[in-house]
Every structure is written in C-alpha cells, then in structure tokens.
Design an enzyme around this catalytic site. Structure first.
Site, short mmCIF file in Angstrom:
data_model
loop_
_atom_site.label_atom_id
_atom_site.label_comp_id
_atom_site.label_asym_id
_atom_site.label_seq_id
_atom_site.Cartn_x
_atom_site.Cartn_y
_atom_site.Cartn_z
N ASP A 89 0.85 -1.19 0.00
CA ASP A 89 0.00 0.00 0.00
C ASP A 89 0.89 1.24 0.00
O ASP A 89 1.42 1.59 1.04
CB ASP A 89 -0.98 -0.02 1.17
CG ASP A 89 -0.34 -0.41 2.50
OD1 ASP A 89 0.77 -0.96 2.53
OD2 ASP A 89 -0.98 -0.14 3.53
N GLU A 113 12.51 1.25 7.66
CA GLU A 113 11.43 0.43 7.12
C GLU A 113 11.69 0.03 5.67
O GLU A 113 11.32 -1.06 5.23
CB GLU A 113 10.13 1.24 7.22
CG GLU A 113 8.91 0.57 6.67
CD GLU A 113 7.74 1.52 6.51
OE1 GLU A 113 6.60 1.05 6.52
OE2 GLU A 113 7.95 2.75 6.37
#
Length: 587
Positions: free
Chosen positions: A339, A541
């Site tokens: 996403d 991340e």
C-alpha cells in the site's frame, strides 16, 4: 484415547472447513448478492470524528491520522463524547488548538500507552553460536547492535486492554509481541514472518513462538489473521505467512506442541483464502479450469487509520457506490501489504484507478501455495495423513494454475493477471495473454521461493537471465518496480521482505550460479542497511536502492525506523552468507 480424539477432531475440522466459519459471516459465500463488510466499533466511529477535528485544527502538514485512532480513553465513551461535543467551536465549526490539545490531554491516554515495554527473557547480549559465519569484527559488532534492537521492540499488551476493551482500539493478545517500530505500535501479520526469521538467528525461540501464539489467537477469534492487532484491522488480513512461521520454528526447534496447536487454525485460515470472495476461476486455452485467489477486504468505507486521507482521495468520485468501491480497493491494497503501488492501478499516473480486487496477484498465490505445502508437511508430521494428502493435491493444482495463468515465456517471469469483469464473485473467465500485467515488479519472481519451482534447473536459469536483465537489481538491492510514481511500493524503494524471498529462492535452488547471484544481492542489501545505520543510528522500514545508505520515501506517512522486518532480514542474510574478514562493508 486423547490422541484418537485429536485425530477425529482434526479430520472433522478439515471436512467442516468446506463450510463458511461463523467469524466470516454468511455474506462471504453469497458475494454475488452482497459485498461483505465487517462492522466497526462505536469507539472507532468516534475516534474518526476526533481525527477529522484534528485535521481542521492542526492542518494536514503535520497530521498522522493513525495517531488518533490509536488513542485509548481515560473515561467511558459516553463521557468522552459529551466533552467532545461541548468543546467551543468557531462559526465554521473548528476547535482552537488550545482547546483541542486540552481535551486530548484530559480524556485520552497517549497512543501506545496501552502496549507496555517487555524484557524478553530469552534475550542474551551474545547468544552461543550467533552468526558464526560473520568473521569481520566491524560487521559482527553492528550485527550485535541489530540483535539488541529486539529488546527495544518487545512489548506486551496492558492488562487494562483485557479489563476494559471498549476503551481501546488495541486488541488483547495472550503473549508478548514484537512491534515493527515508530508509528507501528502493534503486531503486523506479514511483518512477523521476517521478524521470526531474525529471532531464530538470534536464538530467541520463545519470543518467536509467542508471536505465532498471538496470531493463532486472532485466527481463532476472527477466522483469519488480521492485518494488525487493532480494531480497525478486523476487516482485512495480510499476505498469509502463518504456516511459514510455524514451519520455520518447527524446522529449528522440532517442537511438536506448537504444530498441533497451529494446525486447526491453519486449516481455518486456508478456508478464508479459499472462500468465495477471494476465489476466481480462469479457464485456459485447453478448456481446463484453474482456481486462484485475490485480495478482497471486507470494507467499503475510508480506512479508519487513514480516514482523512482516503476521503480526500475519494473526493473525485461523485457517486456513492463508486466511492464505496474505491474504499474497498484501498483496503484491499492494504491487505496486500503493497500500500500503495502502480501494480494495483489501471492507469499508473492516476491513483483513483486503483483496482486491487481486479488483480490476481502472483505473490498471494505463492503464499497460499506455501501454506498448502506447509499444511501437508505439518499434518504428515502429526500423523494426519488424509489432511496431508488433500493439501498436497491442492498444492499441485495451485502450481498448475500459477504456471497456466501467470507464466510468461517471453519475459521469463510470472505476471499478475487482470480480471476483465466486475469485482464481485463471478463465473470462470477465459484466459487471455493480453490480461497479464506486462510491467516488471519484484513479485514477478516470487514463485522461485517455492521448492516446486526452484528445484527445476532449467527454469532457474531462465529466471536468473530474466532477473539480471529486468532492471530491478540496483546498487543497493532489488527495486520494488520500475515505475517512479511517488508511491512507497514502487521505484526506487526496496523492501526487506522482497529481497529475502528472491534471495532465498535463488540460494535454495542448488545452482552455484544462482547462489552467487543471491549472495551478491544480499551483500548489496546488507551494505545499505549498515551504512544507513551508521549515518542515522537507526534501521529503516525501506531503502532507496539507487543510493547505498539512503532510506526510502513516498507514500502517505513519513519514513519509519525500528524496524522489525529490516532487522530480521539482515540477521537472516548474515546467518546464511556470513561476512568474510577482509570484505569491506562500506558503500
């Protein structure tokens, strides 16, 4: 006697898994008539209103909408709502910064205060046998720092969440957790697989088992593993890797109890992904039917954790049903883990053309194939021969489907497949090569992760040639796609799980050339993580694979640190490949 009862229970469970579970509701099997939606909670509905007010008060620039749905109440919902409605408002309905800040401080616990630090008892500063292949002292010292981050990310859910669940969006869990880090204060499903791979390298077997215990508990309650352990994630799952987690832990520890505990829930999860809203039948040129799965969130409203962002994106639609469909596409993309990405967009330059539910994704079907193979293996280990046989047959059927629908001889890759009609359940569609997505994504190479594919030497040769010429391999790792869209699951971002799946598939193939390519990619990835850590003092991340040592960007929130799966993949790579004494680590 107890063993016989267990055997009978599992057999009955498997047979009844053909029927819909109560947790999914009847609408899952009647999706020709009804698009399924899992209802939200009164607390979430209220917190979304607080989120909207925060947007108008503080402005968009510094607002993270997730913060407001992670807050827990100090008082009852009715008391808090009454105080909220009593806030002074200007003529246009806005609340002043001072009044809103005062209200938030008075009536809410801070986000994350209901998940408490937990000191993992199986953590040792330097476990016996830790990364024996890492000979370079500089790399070893850094690896021990990454290993120590498990302590920073270890949490347990506060007892208050169990006592008064109506005051929290956090869900109660039976065991301690590892969170990804930063704004991600809760358990995430697919992240947990790579966290576990790192924990196994760190010899933290009890912590790894605790993660699986928590996910099993979610499957038990909801019928599927949630995207994350929050009330706003109950309407969707994430890439299904629970069986792979159980397999890896069993492979390392040989502990049978966890396998026996997990098997009924793995059957339940497989049923979820094999339910009518997820299943699509494609008829090939020879008239053979193949069943594959897609992502399909049970939601048609803005995602609560991104409500203000989703409403803004949907503002281009005037029709209510079009908005609802767009919201479902957004939530389904979130279910995919990607996403967001141009992979789910019919027009790569227009975000509102998101059509996730119209895509049969290569990676989802690879994960379900892995689940089927894992269940077959684990069932056999526990003596459940009939279940093992059924799932072995299912895996063979899915392998044929993956090759028939996704494989492109011309590109030497497996390509996602666009469905041509509607997004509700449908009769079989006829396969057409033009419906394959010709764009290159890292997921096009995921089947190589499965032994059924990586054991084929000729196929591995083809895949290696295709990967080398694909443009995905960059200075600092494998890019997610070749399209620089500004979305975080596109170029130039590289993500730890994508590196690991492709590298591990190459390494397991038995080809020395493939292992050499795998190691080359792993070295690039380890270097960028190391240099980034030395520059910023943090693991990130995602990373910019064009520039060694640079973290990634894009998407709907600022780049995050911590970071669960990045730590896990670095440790797994160092465990597999080591690091020679004389090999440099800088870019």
């Amino acid at each position: 006697m107890a063993q016989n009862l267990d055997h009978i229970f599992l057999l009955l469970f498997f047979l009844f898994s053909l029927l819909p579970t109560m947790a999914l509701s009847k609408s899952l099997t009647r999706c020709k008539d009804i698009d399924p939606v899992v209802p939200t909670t009164p607390l979430l509905t209220f917190l979304e209103r607080v989120q909207e007010t925060a947007l108008s008060t503080f402005g968009e620039r510094h607002l993270d909408p997730k913060l407001y749905v992670d807050l827990s109440l100090k008082f009852s919902l009715s008391t808090t709502e009454k105080a909220f409605h009593g806030l002074p408002r200007s003529e246009n309905g806005t609340v002043s910064i001072k009044d809103l800040e005062g209200f938030l401080a008075m009536y809410f616990q801070g986000a994350g205060e209901d998940v408490l630090y937990f000191d993992p008892p199986d953590f040792l500063p330097e476990p016996d046998g830790f990364l024996d292949k890492v000979k370079n002292p500089e790399v070893r010292a850094w690896a021990l720092e990454v290993h120590s981050l498990w302590k920073n990310l270890s949490r347990r859910v506060s007892d208050e969440v169990r006592k008064q669940p109506e005051l929290h969006t956090l869900l109660p869990l039976p065991a301690p957790v590892i969170v990804p880090g930063s704004r991600f204060r809760e358990v995430y499903y697919w992240d947990s697989y790579w966290v576990i791979r790192g924990l196994l390298a760190s010899k933290m077997y009890d912590t790894a088992k605790a993660i699986v215990t928590n996910l099993i508990s979610l499957v038990n309650v909801y019928g599927y593993a949630l995207n994350g352990s929050r009330a706003y994630y109950t309407n969707r799952s994430q890439p299904p890797l629970l069986s792979a987690m159980v397999y890896e832990i069993y492979n390392r520890t040989g502990e049978m109890e966890l396998v026996k505990k997990a098997l009924p829930e793995l059957l339940k999860e497989h049923q979820f992904w094999d339910s009518e809203v997820h299943k699509v039948t494609i008829q090939d040129a020879q008239g053979r039917n193949h069943t594959l799965s897609r992502y399909y969130a049970m939601w048609n409203k803005p995602r609560p954790e991104s409500s203000t962002i989703d409403k803004k994106s949907a503002s281009k639609f005037l029709n209510v049903s079009e908005k609802q469909q767009f919201y479902r596409e957004l939530a389904s993309a979130a279910e995919s883990g990607w996403d967001f990405s141009t992979r789910w967009m019919r027009n790569s330059s227009e975000f509102t053309t998101l059509a996730t539910t119209s895509v049969l994704p290569v990676d989802l079907n690879v994960f379900i194939l892995k689940m089927e193979l894992d269940i077959a293996f684990l069932a056999k280990e526990t003596g459940e021969e009939s279940i093992a046989e059924s799932f072995l047959e299912a895996s063979q059927a899915r392998k044929r489907a993956i090759n028939s629908v996704f494989w492109s001889e011309k590109m030497g890759q497996w390509l996602d497949y666009w469905l041509t009609t509607g997004t509700t359940c449908q009769e079989s569609q006829t396969w057409n090569a033009r419906n394959q997505n010709q764009n290159v994504f890292a997921s096009n190479f995921f089947p190589l992760w499965i032994d059924l594919f990586n054991s084929d030497a000729t196929l591995v040769e083809t895949i290696m040639r295709s990967l080398r010429s694909s443009g995905l391999i960059c200075a600092a790792g494998i890019a997610t796609s070749l399209t620089n869209s500004g979305q975080q699951w596109d170029f130039p971002n590289g993500w730890a799980p994508l590196q690991h799946i492709i590298v591990e598939g190459l390494a397991k193939s038995g080809s020395q050339e493939a292992r050499s390519l795998a190691e080359d990619i792993a070295v690039r990835w380890i270097r960028t993580n190391y240099v980034g850590y030395k520059k910023t003092g943090a693991m990130h991340e995602k990373y910019n694979v064009e520039k060694c040592g640079e973290f990634g960007g894009g998407g709907e929130y600022v780049p995050q640190t911590g970071f669960g799966w990045s730590n896990g993949v670095v440790l797994a790579f160092l465990e597999e490949f080591g690091w020679p004494q004389d090999q440099r680590i800088d870019c």
